[in-house]
Design a protein around this motif. Structure first.
Motif, PDB file in Angstrom:
ATOM      1  N   ALA A  14       0.808  -1.083  -0.134  1.00 22.38           N
ATOM      2  CA  ALA A  14      -0.345   0.413  -0.001  1.00 22.38           C
ATOM      3  C   ALA A  14       0.903   1.201  -0.360  1.00 22.38           C
ATOM      4  N   HIS A  15       1.574   1.258   0.995  1.00 22.83           N
ATOM      5  CA  HIS A  15       3.157   2.167   0.606  1.00 22.83           C
ATOM      6  C   HIS A  15       3.546   2.701  -0.387  1.00 22.83           C
ATOM      7  N   THR A  16       3.608   1.408  -1.143  1.00 20.86           N
ATOM      8  CA  THR A  16       4.718   0.865  -2.151  1.00 20.86           C
ATOM      9  C   THR A  16       3.172   2.214  -3.605  1.00 20.86           C
ATOM     10  N   ASN A  17       2.145   1.601  -3.187  1.00 18.78           N
ATOM     11  CA  ASN A  17       1.726   2.114  -4.416  1.00 18.78           C
ATOM     12  C   ASN A  17       0.970   3.785  -4.350  1.00 18.78           C
ATOM     13  N   ILE A  18       0.707   3.998  -3.002  1.00 21.55           N
ATOM     14  CA  ILE A  18       0.601   5.313  -2.467  1.00 21.55           C
ATOM     15  C   ILE A  18       1.304   6.466  -3.620  1.00 21.55           C
ATOM     16  N   THR A  19       3.033   6.230  -3.192  1.00 19.20           N
ATOM     17  CA  THR A  19       4.062   6.705  -3.890  1.00 19.20           C
ATOM     18  C   THR A  19       4.218   6.772  -5.428  1.00 19.20           C
ATOM     19  N   ALA A  20       3.559   5.318  -5.798  1.00 21.14           N
ATOM     20  CA  ALA A  20       3.519   5.543  -7.157  1.00 21.14           C
ATOM     21  C   ALA A  20       2.354   6.410  -7.868  1.00 21.14           C
ATOM     22  N   SER A  21       1.508   6.488  -6.765  1.00 16.85           N
ATOM     23  CA  SER A  21       0.556   7.053  -7.615  1.00 16.85           C
ATOM     24  C   SER A  21       0.695   8.677  -7.638  1.00 16.85           C
ATOM     25  N   ALA A  22       1.731   8.963  -6.654  1.00 20.05           N
ATOM     26  CA  ALA A  22       1.514  10.844  -6.481  1.00 20.05           C
ATOM     27  C   ALA A  22       0.438  11.673  -6.056  1.00 20.05           C
ATOM     28  N   VAL A  23      -1.014  10.429  -5.316  1.00 17.88           N
ATOM     29  CA  VAL A  23      -1.578  11.178  -4.919  1.00 17.88           C
ATOM     30  C   VAL A  23      -0.839  11.849  -3.175  1.00 17.88           C
ATOM     31  N   GLY A  24      -1.545  12.747  -3.050  1.00 15.63           N
ATOM     32  CA  GLY A  24      -0.795  13.578  -2.182  1.00 15.63           C
ATOM     33  C   GLY A  24      -2.325  14.066  -0.975  1.00 15.63           C
ATOM     34  N   ASN A  25      -3.192  13.484  -0.786  1.00 19.50           N
ATOM     35  CA  ASN A  25      -3.792  12.949   0.544  1.00 19.50           C
ATOM     36  C   ASN A  25      -4.286  12.440   1.332  1.00 19.50           C
ATOM     37  N   ALA A  26      -3.398  10.886   0.583  1.00 21.74           N
ATOM     38  CA  ALA A  26      -3.760   9.826   0.903  1.00 21.74           C
ATOM     39  C   ALA A  26      -2.710   9.052   1.511  1.00 21.74           C
ATOM     40  N   VAL A  27      -3.057   8.390   2.826  1.00 23.47           N
ATOM     41  CA  VAL A  27      -2.408   7.626   4.033  1.00 23.47           C
ATOM     42  C   VAL A  27      -2.559   5.949   4.022  1.00 23.47           C
ATOM     43  N   VAL A  28      -1.456   5.407   5.008  1.00 21.13           N
ATOM     44  CA  VAL A  28      -2.335   4.711   5.417  1.00 21.13           C
ATOM     45  C   VAL A  28      -1.247   4.253   6.466  1.00 21.13           C
ATOM     46  N   VAL A  29      -2.209   3.099   7.084  1.00 24.74           N
ATOM     47  CA  VAL A  29      -1.231   3.056   8.598  1.00 24.74           C
ATOM     48  C   VAL A  29      -1.753   1.402   9.322  1.00 24.74           C
ATOM     49  N   ALA A  30      -1.392   1.149   9.921  1.00 22.97           N
ATOM     50  CA  ALA A  30      -2.017   0.234  10.645  1.00 22.97           C
ATOM     51  C   ALA A  30      -2.286  -0.171  11.688  1.00 22.97           C
ATOM     52  N   GLY A  31      -3.134  -1.549  11.583  1.00 20.69           N
ATOM     53  CA  GLY A  31      -5.064  -0.865  12.732  1.00 20.69           C
ATOM     54  C   GLY A  31      -5.892  -2.252  12.127  1.00 20.69           C
ATOM     55  N   ARG A  32      -6.242  -2.744  13.486  1.00 23.47           N
ATOM     56  CA  ARG A  32      -7.127  -3.767  12.976  1.00 23.47           C
ATOM     57  C   ARG A  32      -8.817  -3.405  13.169  1.00 23.47           C
ATOM     58  N   ALA A  33      -9.750  -3.541  12.126  1.00 28.29           N
ATOM     59  CA  ALA A  33     -11.346  -3.442  12.122  1.00 28.29           C
ATOM     60  C   ALA A  33     -12.115  -3.244  13.010  1.00 28.29           C
ATOM     61  N   GLU A  34     -11.331  -4.136  14.844  1.00 33.31           N
ATOM     62  CA  GLU A  34     -12.210  -4.645  15.776  1.00 33.31           C
ATOM     63  C   GLU A  34     -11.294  -3.223  16.811  1.00 33.31           C
ATOM     64  N   GLN A  35     -10.243  -2.485  16.441  1.00 28.62           N
ATOM     65  CA  GLN A  35      -9.997  -1.702  17.164  1.00 28.62           C
ATOM     66  C   GLN A  35      -9.236  -0.671  16.883  1.00 28.62           C
ATOM     67  N   LEU A  36      -9.647   0.517  16.013  1.00 26.42           N
ATOM     68  CA  LEU A  36      -9.216   0.986  15.262  1.00 26.42           C
ATOM     69  C   LEU A  36      -8.490   2.599  15.858  1.00 26.42           C
ATOM     70  N   PRO A  37      -7.479   1.910  15.126  1.00 28.31           N
ATOM     71  CA  PRO A  37      -6.206   3.587  15.481  1.00 28.31           C
ATOM     72  C   PRO A  37      -6.591   4.908  15.513  1.00 28.31           C
ATOM     73  N   PHE A  38      -8.243   5.358  15.721  1.00 29.13           N
ATOM     74  CA  PHE A  38      -8.111   6.660  15.497  1.00 29.13           C
ATOM     75  C   PHE A  38      -9.052   7.067  17.056  1.00 29.13           C
ATOM     76  N   PRO A  39      -9.137   8.164  17.403  1.00 20.60           N
ATOM     77  CA  PRO A  39      -9.704   8.956  18.093  1.00 20.60           C
ATOM     78  C   PRO A  39     -11.594   9.169  17.681  1.00 20.60           C
ATOM     79  N   ASP A  40     -12.618   8.473  18.781  1.00 19.58           N
ATOM     80  CA  ASP A  40     -14.296   8.778  18.622  1.00 19.58           C
ATOM     81  C   ASP A  40     -13.990  10.337  17.552  1.00 19.58           C
ATOM     82  N   SER A  41     -15.132  10.163  16.529  1.00 10.59           N
ATOM     83  CA  SER A  41     -15.411  11.384  15.638  1.00 10.59           C
ATOM     84  C   SER A  41     -14.228  11.730  15.080  1.00 10.59           C
ATOM     85  N   SER A  42     -13.693  10.971  13.970  1.00  9.43           N
ATOM     86  CA  SER A  42     -12.420  11.688  13.640  1.00  9.43           C
ATOM     87  C   SER A  42     -12.727  11.493  11.860  1.00  9.43           C
TER      88      SER A  42
END
Length: 240
Positions: free
Chosen positions: A71-99
């Motif tokens: 995914a990191h490789t694909n983002i770099t190759a696409s040159a899309v400037g507003n996309a990021v990817v992070v590690a995490g699981r669906a049952e414990q998303l690594p984001f605050p409430d209401s993000s």
């Protein structure tokens, strides 16, 4: 399940009849240019990146390390400037409430309570999930093992998953709509083997050990367009 290049191959998507909906169009209809979008189980981001022009920012979350690296490789190759990817699981998303304003799930695992938690008030969710009668003619051929039917969801009644999701989302969202769709898809034998290797459709699939089953499927279901099966999907849309 590890990442291989076959994950992005058109072979595992087969030759499809017209779909009952286009997922990108359904997401586009709910997306706003100011939205922050989260795609749960984004895999290699090759689908998620297509959503980037619709919103202010697109964030992918993925638990598989090899898919995350791609995914990191694909983002770099696409040159899309507003996309990021992070590690995490669906049952414990690594984001605050209401993000987030919009959450998408494209055939990946999810946790409905976590989707509700990370969505802002007024937020929207769009999910495409596998129905319980997906590829039913293939799944029944693989029979059962010590753990029960080998086919994914083969132990469920028809329509059971749709009813369960409707009840689940209705308890956490102001409005929910669940649609079921069916369409024919035709595979080459190579494509079918790739599909079964890269997905959870058949538990413990092995192209060598299961050769006799594959031979039987090819003999019974091959048409001039390929080996025929019926896809079953659910489109879930929910408003918080």
């Amino acid at each position: 399940m590890g990442y291989t290049e076959a994950y992005e191959s058109d072979l595992i998507r087969g030759d499809q009849d017209p779909l009952p909906w286009r997922l990108r169009a359904e997401i586009t209809a709910l997306a706003l240019g100011t939205d922050r979008l989260l795609d749960i189980g984004c895999g290699t981001m090759f689908k998620t990146l297509a959503l980037a022009p619709l919103v202010r920012q697109v964030v992918g979350v993925e638990p598989n390390p090899r898919m995350l690296a791609q995914a990191h490789t694909n983002i770099t190759a696409s040159a899309v400037g507003n996309a990021v990817v992070v590690a995490g699981r669906a049952e414990q998303l690594p984001f605050p409430d209401s993000s987030f304003d919009l959450v998408t799930v494209m055939l990946a695992p999810h946790d409905t309570s976590e989707i509700s938690r990370v969505l802002r008030p007024g937020g929207r969710a769009v999910l495409e999930k596998i129905g319980d009668r997906d590829k039913w003619n293939f799944k029944t051929e693989f029979g059962a093992d010590d753990h029960g039917p080998r086919g994914q969801f083969a132990d469920l009644d028809q329509g059971q998953r749709a009813r369960e999701y409707e009840d689940e989302f209705a308890g956490l969202f102001d409005r929910v709509e669940v649609r079921e769709g069916f369409w024919a898809t035709y595979y080459s034998r190579t494509g079918l083997e790739l599909l079964l290797e890269q997905t959870s459709a058949i538990r413990g699939f092995d192209p060598v050990a299961d050769k006799a089953v594959l031979d039987r499927i090819c003999q019974e279901w091959t048409t001039h367009r390929g080996i025929k099966t019926i896809q079953n999907r659910m489109l879930i849309q929910a408003w918080k």
